[in-house]
Design an enzyme around this catalytic site. Sequence first.
Site, short mmCIF file in Angstrom:
data_model
loop_
_atom_site.label_atom_id
_atom_site.label_comp_id
_atom_site.label_asym_id
_atom_site.label_seq_id
_atom_site.Cartn_x
_atom_site.Cartn_y
_atom_site.Cartn_z
N ASN A 1 0.66 -1.22 -0.55
CA ASN A 1 0.21 0.25 -0.31
C ASN A 1 1.23 1.35 0.01
O ASN A 1 2.05 1.78 1.11
CB ASN A 1 -1.09 -0.35 1.62
CG ASN A 1 -2.54 1.12 0.81
OD1 ASN A 1 -2.70 1.32 2.18
ND2 ASN A 1 -2.42 1.68 0.38
N ASN B 1 -6.88 10.23 -0.49
CA ASN B 1 -7.11 8.95 -1.61
C ASN B 1 -5.93 9.06 -2.92
O ASN B 1 -6.47 10.74 -3.10
CB ASN B 1 -8.06 8.25 -1.38
CG ASN B 1 -9.15 8.39 -0.55
OD1 ASN B 1 -8.22 7.20 0.29
ND2 ASN B 1 -10.43 8.65 0.09
N CYS C 1 -5.54 5.63 7.94
CA CYS C 1 -5.41 5.42 6.57
C CYS C 1 -4.32 4.03 7.70
O CYS C 1 -3.19 4.06 8.45
CB CYS C 1 -4.46 5.19 5.75
SG CYS C 1 -4.11 5.05 4.80
N ASN D 1 -13.33 4.97 9.68
CA ASN D 1 -13.25 5.51 8.34
C ASN D 1 -14.65 4.42 7.76
O ASN D 1 -14.10 2.88 9.00
CB ASN D 1 -12.47 5.88 7.61
CG ASN D 1 -11.79 4.37 8.01
OD1 ASN D 1 -11.64 3.55 8.17
ND2 ASN D 1 -10.83 4.45 6.16
N GLU E 1 -10.65 -0.06 -2.11
CA GLU E 1 -10.50 1.37 -1.40
C GLU E 1 -11.33 2.63 -2.09
O GLU E 1 -11.61 2.87 -3.47
CB GLU E 1 -9.17 1.65 -1.24
CG GLU E 1 -8.53 0.80 0.04
CD GLU E 1 -7.51 1.48 0.19
OE1 GLU E 1 -8.05 2.64 0.82
OE2 GLU E 1 -6.03 0.54 0.46
N ARG E 2 -11.95 2.87 -0.95
CA ARG E 2 -12.94 3.94 -1.67
C ARG E 2 -11.91 5.13 -1.98
O ARG E 2 -11.42 5.72 -1.19
CB ARG E 2 -13.52 4.91 -0.53
CG ARG E 2 -15.06 6.26 -0.40
CD ARG E 2 -15.16 6.40 1.00
NE ARG E 2 -14.41 6.25 1.68
CZ ARG E 2 -14.84 6.93 2.90
NH1 ARG E 2 -15.60 8.07 2.93
NH2 ARG E 2 -14.08 7.46 3.99
N CYS F 1 -5.19 -2.97 3.21
CA CYS F 1 -5.70 -1.65 3.53
C CYS F 1 -5.17 -2.11 4.88
O CYS F 1 -6.07 -3.49 5.43
CB CYS F 1 -7.35 -1.34 2.79
SG CYS F 1 -8.05 -0.15 3.89
N GLY F 2 -4.64 -1.39 5.30
CA GLY F 2 -4.97 -1.43 6.83
C GLY F 2 -5.77 -1.50 8.16
O GLY F 2 -5.92 -1.76 8.79
#
Length: 281
Positions: free
Chosen positions: A11, A72, A81, A154, A211-212, A220-221
């Site tokens: 990532n 993003n 994130c 999130n 991921e959005r 994605c953590g």
Amino acid sequence: MLFTKGHGTGNDFVILPDPDGALDLTPSLVAALCDRHRGIGADGVLRVVRSAKHPDSAGHAAEAEWFMDYWNADGSSAEMCGNGVRVFTRYLISQGLATAGPEGLPVATRAGVVRAVVGELQISVHMRSPRVYAAGTATVGQLTVPGLAVDCGNPHLVSALHDGVDLASLDLHVAPGHDPALFPEGVNVEFTTPGAPVDGADLHVHMRVYERGSAETLSCGSGVLAVAAVALRDAGRETGVVAVDVPGGRLTVTADDQGRWWLAGPAVLVATGEVDVAALV
């Protein structure tokens, strides 16, 4: 413009030093930096700014000197994130901007302040406790999969694949469908399958994520945190260690007996340089 490139289990991020918040960082500039053909290329941008110098973090300035201003790849900003926090922390330490004590280094995010404990190879972050709060569905092509909504600071939707559906077979070139009433601001969607037992973990899960604002990523953590929360819930456990394999490697989540949730994994800085902003825009 000076930059550093780093990643956590694939990532990847463009890190921009801007301690006094003087940089005119716009959505179009972020998108240009993250463009993998015409820019540097990344899943997102981490701006390194003092908390007191940014309106989104000024209220945390007494608790955390540094704010992770996360964007993003499409130029939208995001609350949190998990991989980004670890890479952000690695940058602060490497540049001598902060020192991590025994209790960890506080980092301000739009989801609040988290603490990062720095090891030689791995960084563990005390994350906001995830909250499983609703049922939903994710749709990929003709496949609709039930899922659970998880708030990690999130939004996430964790969908476990059943009936022999292969995780690798999913086409995640486009965003999975979801209920806009449940996720009015969009959602990160994680698809999972169970994994074989591994040493040092109570549970093992495989995951892919859309991921959005960034499309499918190698890791994605916060998504891993959401997946671990659902895995422990389904196992009837309140504590435990969950190993989550993503395309970019392995992360571990620990829910300890003090009610804390920890995300651990590698954080690597791979390059530094200077980008010609005029060439980007």
